[in-house]
Motif scaffolding. Sequence first.
Motif, mmCIF file in Angstrom:
data_model
loop_
_atom_site.group_PDB
_atom_site.id
_atom_site.type_symbol
_atom_site.label_atom_id
_atom_site.label_comp_id
_atom_site.label_asym_id
_atom_site.label_seq_id
_atom_site.Cartn_x
_atom_site.Cartn_y
_atom_site.Cartn_z
ATOM 1 N N LEU A 1 -23.823 -6.396 -7.030
ATOM 2 C CA LEU A 1 -24.057 -5.004 -6.668
ATOM 3 C C LEU A 1 -22.749 -4.234 -6.799
ATOM 4 C CD1 LEU A 1 -26.295 -5.353 -3.516
ATOM 5 C CD2 LEU A 1 -26.990 -4.964 -5.871
ATOM 6 N N ALA A 2 -22.836 -3.032 -7.348
ATOM 7 C CA ALA A 2 -21.656 -2.207 -7.524
ATOM 8 C C ALA A 2 -21.276 -1.598 -6.186
ATOM 9 C CB ALA A 2 -21.940 -1.116 -8.545
ATOM 10 N N LYS A 3 -20.150 -2.056 -5.619
ATOM 11 C CA LYS A 3 -19.691 -1.551 -4.343
ATOM 12 C C LYS A 3 -18.613 -0.522 -4.575
ATOM 13 C CE LYS A 3 -17.520 -3.116 -0.068
ATOM 14 N NZ LYS A 3 -16.933 -4.271 0.644
ATOM 15 N N THR A 4 -18.552 0.455 -3.692
ATOM 16 C CA THR A 4 -17.548 1.499 -3.825
ATOM 17 C C THR A 4 -16.568 1.440 -2.676
ATOM 18 O OG1 THR A 4 -18.927 3.090 -2.640
ATOM 19 C CG2 THR A 4 -19.172 3.005 -5.030
ATOM 20 N N THR A 5 -15.331 1.839 -2.945
ATOM 21 C CA THR A 5 -14.286 1.913 -1.940
ATOM 22 C C THR A 5 -13.635 3.273 -2.025
ATOM 23 O OG1 THR A 5 -13.864 -0.464 -2.155
ATOM 24 C CG2 THR A 5 -12.192 0.868 -1.047
ATOM 25 N N GLN A 6 -13.569 3.967 -0.897
ATOM 26 C CA GLN A 6 -12.942 5.276 -0.852
ATOM 27 C C GLN A 6 -12.198 5.416 0.467
ATOM 28 O OE1 GLN A 6 -17.390 7.068 -0.719
ATOM 29 N NE2 GLN A 6 -15.842 8.637 -0.340
ATOM 30 N N PRO A 7 -11.223 6.329 0.534
ATOM 31 C CA PRO A 7 -10.467 6.488 1.779
ATOM 32 C C PRO A 7 -11.372 6.914 2.919
ATOM 33 C CG PRO A 7 -9.938 8.231 0.209
ATOM 34 C CD PRO A 7 -10.737 7.224 -0.526
ATOM 35 N N ILE A 8 -11.037 6.441 4.107
ATOM 36 C CA ILE A 8 -11.843 6.762 5.282
ATOM 37 C C ILE A 8 -11.741 8.241 5.621
ATOM 38 C CG2 ILE A 8 -12.141 6.361 7.751
ATOM 39 C CD1 ILE A 8 -13.071 4.061 6.124
ATOM 40 N N SER A 9 -10.535 8.798 5.493
ATOM 41 C CA SER A 9 -10.341 10.198 5.863
ATOM 42 C C SER A 9 -9.240 10.834 5.042
ATOM 43 C CB SER A 9 -10.020 10.308 7.358
ATOM 44 O OG SER A 9 -8.791 9.675 7.643
ATOM 45 N N MET A 10 -9.297 12.157 4.965
ATOM 46 C CA MET A 10 -8.259 12.938 4.295
ATOM 47 C C MET A 10 -8.120 14.262 5.018
ATOM 48 S SD MET A 10 -8.985 12.412 0.226
ATOM 49 C CE MET A 10 -7.508 13.274 -0.241
ATOM 50 N N ASP A 11 -6.904 14.766 5.044
ATOM 51 C CA ASP A 11 -6.651 16.077 5.618
ATOM 52 C C ASP A 11 -6.144 17.008 4.530
ATOM 53 O OD1 ASP A 11 -5.323 14.621 8.664
ATOM 54 O OD2 ASP A 11 -7.347 15.301 8.196
ATOM 55 N N SER A 12 -6.496 18.270 4.647
ATOM 56 C CA SER A 12 -6.019 19.255 3.694
ATOM 57 C C SER A 12 -5.926 20.604 4.388
ATOM 58 C CB SER A 12 -6.979 19.343 2.499
ATOM 59 O OG SER A 12 -6.503 20.275 1.551
ATOM 60 N N TYR A 13 -5.350 21.579 3.672
ATOM 61 C CA TYR A 13 -5.277 22.935 4.185
ATOM 62 C C TYR A 13 -6.061 23.863 3.272
ATOM 63 C CZ TYR A 13 -1.671 21.342 7.371
ATOM 64 O OH TYR A 13 -0.994 20.684 8.358
ATOM 65 N N GLU A 14 -6.476 24.946 3.833
ATOM 66 C CA GLU A 14 -7.229 25.927 3.058
ATOM 67 C C GLU A 14 -6.469 26.338 1.812
ATOM 68 O OE1 GLU A 14 -8.154 28.955 6.247
ATOM 69 O OE2 GLU A 14 -10.076 28.920 5.192
ATOM 70 N N GLY A 15 -7.199 26.478 0.717
ATOM 71 C CA GLY A 15 -6.590 26.927 -0.519
ATOM 72 C C GLY A 15 -6.041 25.824 -1.394
ATOM 73 N N GLN A 16 -5.924 24.613 -0.842
ATOM 74 C CA GLN A 16 -5.398 23.500 -1.631
ATOM 75 C C GLN A 16 -6.490 22.859 -2.470
ATOM 76 O OE1 GLN A 16 -3.486 20.844 1.220
ATOM 77 N NE2 GLN A 16 -1.485 21.755 0.762
ATOM 78 N N ASN A 19 -8.360 15.986 -4.019
ATOM 79 C CA ASN A 19 -8.848 14.942 -4.924
ATOM 80 C C ASN A 19 -9.191 13.697 -4.118
ATOM 81 O OD1 ASN A 19 -8.399 16.353 -7.470
ATOM 82 N ND2 ASN A 19 -6.224 16.110 -7.007
ATOM 83 N N ILE A 20 -10.419 13.262 -4.203
ATOM 84 C CA ILE A 20 -10.866 12.059 -3.509
ATOM 85 C C ILE A 20 -11.206 11.012 -4.567
ATOM 86 C CG2 ILE A 20 -12.469 11.066 -1.852
ATOM 87 C CD1 ILE A 20 -13.061 13.905 -0.869
ATOM 88 N N THR A 21 -10.530 9.887 -4.495
ATOM 89 C CA THR A 21 -10.742 8.833 -5.492
ATOM 90 C C THR A 21 -11.613 7.721 -4.931
ATOM 91 O OG1 THR A 21 -8.660 9.303 -6.602
ATOM 92 C CG2 THR A 21 -9.606 7.132 -6.960
ATOM 93 N N CYS A 22 -12.468 7.227 -5.766
ATOM 94 C CA CYS A 22 -13.396 6.158 -5.400
ATOM 95 C C CYS A 22 -13.241 5.014 -6.400
ATOM 96 C CB CYS A 22 -14.817 6.719 -5.431
ATOM 97 S SG CYS A 22 -16.118 5.532 -5.070
ATOM 98 N N SER A 23 -13.155 3.801 -5.877
ATOM 99 C CA SER A 23 -13.065 2.621 -6.744
ATOM 100 C C SER A 23 -14.422 1.940 -6.839
ATOM 101 C CB SER A 23 -12.044 1.622 -6.185
ATOM 102 O OG SER A 23 -10.762 2.186 -6.151
ATOM 103 N N HIS A 24 -14.805 1.576 -8.045
ATOM 104 C CA HIS A 24 -16.073 0.856 -8.257
ATOM 105 C C HIS A 24 -15.853 -0.124 -9.393
ATOM 106 C CE1 HIS A 24 -16.294 4.514 -10.739
ATOM 107 N NE2 HIS A 24 -16.340 5.213 -9.611
ATOM 108 N N ASN A 25 -15.141 -1.209 -9.087
ATOM 109 C CA ASN A 25 -14.723 -2.174 -10.110
ATOM 110 C C ASN A 25 -15.885 -2.871 -10.793
ATOM 111 O OD1 ASN A 25 -11.893 -1.793 -9.835
ATOM 112 N ND2 ASN A 25 -11.960 -2.938 -7.921
ATOM 113 N N ASN A 26 -17.008 -3.002 -10.099
ATOM 114 C CA ASN A 26 -18.133 -3.763 -10.653
ATOM 115 C C ASN A 26 -19.228 -2.874 -11.226
ATOM 116 O OD1 ASN A 26 -16.942 -6.224 -9.869
ATOM 117 N ND2 ASN A 26 -17.782 -6.023 -7.807
ATOM 118 N N ILE A 27 -18.866 -1.676 -11.629
ATOM 119 C CA ILE A 27 -19.869 -0.748 -12.159
ATOM 120 C C ILE A 27 -20.513 -1.338 -13.408
ATOM 121 C CG2 ILE A 27 -18.190 0.539 -13.551
ATOM 122 C CD1 ILE A 27 -19.790 3.091 -12.779
ATOM 123 N N ALA A 28 -21.817 -1.172 -13.519
ATOM 124 C CA ALA A 28 -22.553 -1.705 -14.666
ATOM 125 C C ALA A 28 -22.698 -0.644 -15.756
ATOM 126 C CB ALA A 28 -23.939 -2.178 -14.225
#
Lengths: 113, 115
Positions: A1-16, A19-28
């Motif tokens: 099964l293609a599992k995904t890994t992404q950061p639990i949390s991110m902080d940013s400020y308005e106007g910025q 970018n949220i990256t996701c890993s899916h090494n076993n993608i079919a």
Amino acid sequence: LAKTTQPISMDSYEGQEVNITCSHNNIATNDYITWYQQFPSQGPRFIIQGYKTKVTNEVASLFIPADRKSSTLSLPRVSLSDTAVYYCLVGGPYGGSQGNLIFGKGTKLSVKP
Amino acid sequence: NAGVMQNPRHLVRRRGQEARLRCSPMKGHSHVYWYRQLPEEGLKFMVYLQKENIIDESGMPKERFSAEFPKEGPSILRIQQVVRGDSAAYFCASSREAGAQETQYFGPGTRLLVL
């Protein structure tokens, strides 16, 4: 099964740009990559979907490298209303490598003024 | 163009009672999926139905839970003899077709509280 890994949390400020990256090494080969957004007490909302290279819509851009083992959701100039949980999913309703969508815990994005 | 509709939005039941959750898919969609979400967790797949047929119920508990999607009317998720652990948000999604590129559209959810 293609599992995904992404950061639990991110902080940013308005106007910025965020970018949220996701890993899916076993993608079919026939898997698509889809991102959803969820606000508290609401159902997930479709943001963007892609297979390879770059996809852009009025809300976000999705960057997928040639090997497709990762993807990056880009939100331009975020506002407070973009504070939500963002889920990266691989596959598709009964057409991908797995029989159903598997949601991880997502990335909790907090946008501050 | 109405989206996926779910009712009730909130449901309170006492232990041992039955809970019935309804889902009307988007117009033109014949594929329905049910998910459960606990606080601070992602959604967990429960069951996939296509008009009058259960295609995959691998995520649904073997006892007390059942689902249907009749020829006419909404899809129903039924929980018999509810227990406190059934308290969660239940989301329904629909898609036009099944396939890797098809998108699931979600309803607003039903929040079940078991007292």
